[in-house]
Structure formats: C-alpha cells, structure tokens
Design a protein around this motif. Structure first.
Motif, mmCIF file in Angstrom:
data_model
loop_
_atom_site.group_PDB
_atom_site.id
_atom_site.type_symbol
_atom_site.label_atom_id
_atom_site.label_comp_id
_atom_site.label_asym_id
_atom_site.label_seq_id
_atom_site.Cartn_x
_atom_site.Cartn_y
_atom_site.Cartn_z
ATOM 1 N N VAL A 49 3.529 11.077 -2.692
ATOM 2 C CA VAL A 49 2.299 10.285 -2.816
ATOM 3 C C VAL A 49 2.378 9.146 -3.835
ATOM 4 C CG1 VAL A 49 0.887 12.217 -2.041
ATOM 5 C CG2 VAL A 49 1.250 11.881 -4.496
ATOM 6 N N ILE A 50 3.314 9.217 -4.751
ATOM 7 C CA ILE A 50 3.424 8.171 -5.771
ATOM 8 C C ILE A 50 3.649 6.823 -5.079
ATOM 9 C CG2 ILE A 50 4.758 7.311 -7.768
ATOM 10 C CD1 ILE A 50 3.163 9.912 -8.324
ATOM 11 N N GLY A 51 2.834 5.842 -5.456
ATOM 12 C CA GLY A 51 2.945 4.500 -4.882
ATOM 13 C C GLY A 51 2.090 4.281 -3.641
ATOM 14 N N HIS A 52 1.480 5.334 -3.130
ATOM 15 C CA HIS A 52 0.608 5.204 -1.958
ATOM 16 C C HIS A 52 -0.832 4.980 -2.401
ATOM 17 C CE1 HIS A 52 3.436 6.506 1.236
ATOM 18 N NE2 HIS A 52 4.051 7.078 0.201
ATOM 19 N N PRO A 53 -1.624 4.263 -1.578
ATOM 20 C CA PRO A 53 -3.047 4.085 -1.902
ATOM 21 C C PRO A 53 -3.764 5.429 -1.903
ATOM 22 C CG PRO A 53 -2.346 2.533 -0.207
ATOM 23 C CD PRO A 53 -1.225 3.514 -0.399
ATOM 24 N N PHE A 54 -4.570 5.660 -2.911
ATOM 25 C CA PHE A 54 -5.306 6.920 -3.038
ATOM 26 C C PHE A 54 -6.229 7.133 -1.845
ATOM 27 C CE2 PHE A 54 -9.117 9.139 -4.883
ATOM 28 C CZ PHE A 54 -8.546 10.392 -4.935
ATOM 29 N N GLU A 55 -6.771 6.059 -1.309
ATOM 30 C CA GLU A 55 -7.728 6.167 -0.213
ATOM 31 C C GLU A 55 -7.119 6.802 1.047
ATOM 32 O OE1 GLU A 55 -8.167 2.145 2.144
ATOM 33 O OE2 GLU A 55 -8.315 1.785 -0.013
ATOM 34 N N GLU A 56 -5.792 6.803 1.157
ATOM 35 C CA GLU A 56 -5.137 7.459 2.298
ATOM 36 C C GLU A 56 -5.470 8.946 2.349
ATOM 37 O OE1 GLU A 56 -0.877 7.021 2.480
ATOM 38 O OE2 GLU A 56 -0.995 4.839 2.392
ATOM 39 N N TYR A 57 -5.857 9.518 1.244
ATOM 40 C CA TYR A 57 -6.088 10.950 1.143
ATOM 41 C C TYR A 57 -7.577 11.303 1.112
ATOM 42 C CZ TYR A 57 -1.242 10.322 0.030
ATOM 43 O OH TYR A 57 0.067 9.938 0.102
ATOM 44 N N LEU A 58 -8.425 10.313 1.421
ATOM 45 C CA LEU A 58 -9.863 10.515 1.371
ATOM 46 C C LEU A 58 -10.473 10.466 2.763
ATOM 47 C CD1 LEU A 58 -10.722 8.166 -1.653
ATOM 48 C CD2 LEU A 58 -10.397 10.645 -1.701
ATOM 49 N N SER A 59 -11.622 11.126 2.902
ATOM 50 C CA SER A 59 -12.375 11.042 4.151
ATOM 51 C C SER A 59 -12.997 9.649 4.232
ATOM 52 C CB SER A 59 -13.462 12.115 4.181
ATOM 53 O OG SER A 59 -14.442 11.836 3.187
ATOM 54 N N SER A 60 -13.519 9.277 5.414
ATOM 55 C CA SER A 60 -14.139 7.955 5.598
ATOM 56 C C SER A 60 -15.280 7.748 4.616
ATOM 57 C CB SER A 60 -14.664 7.797 7.030
ATOM 58 O OG SER A 60 -13.604 7.869 7.930
ATOM 59 N N ARG A 61 -16.136 8.753 4.455
ATOM 60 C CA ARG A 61 -17.273 8.651 3.537
ATOM 61 C C ARG A 61 -16.774 8.491 2.095
ATOM 62 N NH1 ARG A 61 -20.774 13.431 1.787
ATOM 63 N NH2 ARG A 61 -21.929 12.435 0.126
ATOM 64 N N SER A 62 -15.789 9.278 1.734
ATOM 65 C CA SER A 62 -15.240 9.199 0.377
ATOM 66 C C SER A 62 -14.561 7.862 0.132
ATOM 67 C CB SER A 62 -14.259 10.343 0.137
ATOM 68 O OG SER A 62 -14.917 11.579 0.180
ATOM 69 N N HIS A 83 -14.319 2.764 -2.720
ATOM 70 C CA HIS A 83 -14.293 1.294 -2.735
ATOM 71 C C HIS A 83 -15.445 0.737 -3.554
ATOM 72 C CE1 HIS A 83 -11.097 0.040 0.054
ATOM 73 N NE2 HIS A 83 -11.266 1.248 0.591
ATOM 74 N N HIS A 84 -16.627 1.313 -3.362
ATOM 75 C CA HIS A 84 -17.800 0.817 -4.085
ATOM 76 C C HIS A 84 -17.642 1.051 -5.592
ATOM 77 C CE1 HIS A 84 -21.759 0.537 -5.760
ATOM 78 N NE2 HIS A 84 -22.308 0.176 -4.606
ATOM 79 N N ALA A 85 -17.183 2.221 -5.969
ATOM 80 C CA ALA A 85 -17.042 2.558 -7.391
ATOM 81 C C ALA A 85 -15.930 1.765 -8.075
ATOM 82 C CB ALA A 85 -16.792 4.052 -7.541
ATOM 83 N N HIS A 86 -14.896 1.407 -7.348
ATOM 84 C CA HIS A 86 -13.732 0.750 -7.965
ATOM 85 C C HIS A 86 -13.580 -0.700 -7.546
ATOM 86 C CE1 HIS A 86 -12.862 5.020 -8.494
ATOM 87 N NE2 HIS A 86 -12.294 4.633 -9.616
ATOM 88 N N HIS A 87 -14.511 -1.227 -6.766
ATOM 89 C CA HIS A 87 -14.489 -2.632 -6.336
ATOM 90 C C HIS A 87 -13.156 -3.005 -5.720
ATOM 91 C CE1 HIS A 87 -18.229 -2.921 -8.501
ATOM 92 N NE2 HIS A 87 -17.634 -2.500 -9.607
ATOM 93 N N ILE A 88 -12.619 -2.115 -4.891
ATOM 94 C CA ILE A 88 -11.350 -2.374 -4.223
ATOM 95 C C ILE A 88 -11.655 -2.863 -2.819
ATOM 96 C CG2 ILE A 88 -9.236 -1.334 -3.327
ATOM 97 C CD1 ILE A 88 -9.322 0.567 -5.715
ATOM 98 N N CYS A 89 -11.042 -3.951 -2.439
ATOM 99 C CA CYS A 89 -11.281 -4.524 -1.097
ATOM 100 C C CYS A 89 -10.223 -4.040 -0.126
ATOM 101 C CB CYS A 89 -11.228 -6.044 -1.160
ATOM 102 S SG CYS A 89 -12.479 -6.706 -2.262
#
Length: 187
Positions: free
Chosen positions: A163-176, A181-187
C-alpha cells in the motif's frame, strides 16, 4: 594571525613528523590542562587527547609516503565521557613532502547524545504507532500512504509494502471517499 588562532573555541594544534607539538591554541592548552609553552615540543598524545601514541589515522597520514595528503579523522572517547572528533590535515612543503599536520578537535558529545536521544524517541514512536490497537496511516500532501500500522494491515487485509505510495482513497468506500476529499481538500 595568532589572535585569530587563539580565539577559535575548538582545540587546535600543529605537530611535526614525530608528533611533537609545534603550536597550539588556547582551547587546546585548556583541554590539555597545560600552558601553551609547556605543550611545545612534547608528543601531543602526552597532552591531549592522552593515549599511548599517535591517533591511528594521524600516524597513517604522517607516514603515507606519497604526494597525496588528504584529510583524515579520528573519533576519540575520553575516560570522563566526552566524545570528540579530530580532523587532521597533513600539510606538504613547497616540494610536496610532509611538512607538518594540523588537528582541529571538535567536541561532539552533545551532538552524539542528541542523536541517540532522537533515535530512541523515534523507536518509541515507531513502537507506539505500530502496536496501537487502532488502525493508523500516515499520508503525504497528495493523500498517498507513506506508513500504516499493524492494526491497519489486519483491518484492510493488505501488507505495508502493498500500500505504500498508493492513494489512501483506494481503500475507502464511495461515501468515505467523498468525506475524505471534503476533509482534506483533495481533488
């Protein structure tokens, strides 16, 4: 020149091919516990740092037998707990032969202690992070994983190296992902 030499806070001395002190600054005399005049003509290892003979790299520097005079150093531990590094320079004469050496001795006791304390602190943090009962991850500014703990690996079913180097969002549900994104202002 002598005033500048004596104003340097690190012990400095010059010695000849036999290791006899030719000149020393006030800091060196203070470290040796002697007057400068008493140092002149004595083997430096009888003054400071005290030893049975020349520092290992120094004797090599004096007797190397070639024209390549390079910087050399020795780490010195004193009986009273101080740690020093001696930077030595063999100085050639106009014909390229050994003329004399100069040593600058720096007290690195505090740096070594600080480095050890930092290492111990990092190890304690690593242990706390790694063995925490809750899953934790560290992310870089792009939201990519730079570290995960054991609880994270068990929860998500991946090993750290996967997982090192991969986007964290790959491991989250759609809602999460939306919340992330909202909490971290990531586009």
């Amino acid at each position: 020149w002598m005033d500048a030499f004596d104003s340097i806070q690190d012990p400095i001395f010059l010695h000849d091919e036999k290791g006899l002190v030719m000149r020393a600054n006030i800091a060196y005399a203070r470290a040796a516990g002697m007057e400068i005049e008493a140092l002149i003509g004595r083997p430096y290892w009888e003054c400071f740092p005290k030893d049975d003979g020349p520092m290992q790299s120094c004797s090599l520097g004096m007797n190397n037998g070639d024209d390549d005079f390079e910087e050399y150093d020795d780490e010195i531990t004193l009986g009273r707990g101080g740690l020093f590094i001696s930077w030595g320079f063999a100085i050639p004469d106009d014909n390229g032969n050994y003329h004399y050496s100069i040593h600058i001795i720096e007290d690195i006791t505090f740096q070594k202690q600080a480095k050890q304390a930092l290492k111990e602190s990092e190890n304690r943090f690593r242990d706390l992070f790694d063995e925490a009962p809750l899953p934790y991850q560290s992310l870089d500014e792009k939201g990519e994983i730079i570290e995960v703990n054991q609880a994270w690996e068990m929860l998500f079913g991946y090993e750290r190296d996967q997982v090192i180097g991969h986007p964290f969002e790959e491991y989250l549900s759609s809602r999460s992902k939306d919340e992330f994104h909202h909490a971290h202002h990531i586009c």
